[in-house]
Design a protein around this motif. Structure first.
Motif, PDB file in Angstrom:
ATOM      1  N   ALA A 123     -51.322  93.821-110.777  1.00 55.90           N
ATOM      2  CA  ALA A 123     -51.447  92.618-110.067  1.00 55.90           C
ATOM      3  C   ALA A 123     -51.296  90.943-110.256  1.00 55.90           C
ATOM      4  N   ILE A 124     -50.488  91.233-111.974  1.00 60.07           N
ATOM      5  CA  ILE A 124     -50.351  89.439-111.882  1.00 60.07           C
ATOM      6  C   ILE A 124     -48.781  89.355-111.412  1.00 60.07           C
TER       7      ILE A 124
ATOM      8  N   ALA B 212     -47.280  86.784-104.343  1.00 61.04           N
ATOM      9  CA  ALA B 212     -47.860  86.839-102.543  1.00 61.04           C
ATOM     10  C   ALA B 212     -48.398  85.014-102.859  1.00 61.04           C
ATOM     11  N   CYS B 213     -47.949  83.608-103.774  1.00 58.96           N
ATOM     12  CA  CYS B 213     -48.093  82.760-103.525  1.00 58.96           C
ATOM     13  C   CYS B 213     -47.212  81.885-103.467  1.00 58.96           C
TER      14      CYS B 213
ATOM     15  N   GLY C 182     -49.521  88.841-107.675  1.00 60.87           N
ATOM     16  CA  GLY C 182     -50.425  87.458-107.225  1.00 60.87           C
ATOM     17  C   GLY C 182     -48.575  86.106-107.161  1.00 60.87           C
ATOM     18  N   VAL C 183     -48.601  86.592-108.212  1.00 64.24           N
ATOM     19  CA  VAL C 183     -47.258  85.835-108.849  1.00 64.24           C
ATOM     20  C   VAL C 183     -46.152  85.632-106.903  1.00 64.24           C
TER      21      VAL C 183
END
Length: 84
Positions: free
Chosen positions: A20-21, A27-28, A24-25
């Motif tokens: 998940a981390i 995707a951002c 998130g990295v």
């Protein structure tokens, strides 16, 4: 019934958290903006222009008496004129 060792249980729980981390990295992150459909980069425009001039010059050289030779010469002049 067999018990799952505590270390294995922790690894099973931590793996989705890491995923998940990482997601998130990724995707951002800022992505390069793509060109609109049909748009060419300046380098592509220069290359296409050079290829067109060469093709017209080959036509005029191979077929100087062709009815297409005069329009080809005009296109060469137009393409080699001032850059837009």
């Amino acid at each position: 019934m067999t018990r799952i060792p505590a270390s294995m249980f922790q690894k099973i729980l931590i793996l989705p958290a890491y995923a998940a981390i990482a997601l998130g990295v990724v995707a951002c992150q800022k992505k390069a903006s793509p060109l609109p459909p049909g748009a060419l980069t300046p380098e592509q425009k220069v290359k296409l222009k050079a290829n067109a001039v060469k093709a017209y010059e080959d036509l005029v050289k191979k077929y100087p008496d062709s009815p297409h030779a005069e329009p080809a010469k005009q296109r060469i002049d137009a393409l080699q004129g001032p850059a837009k």
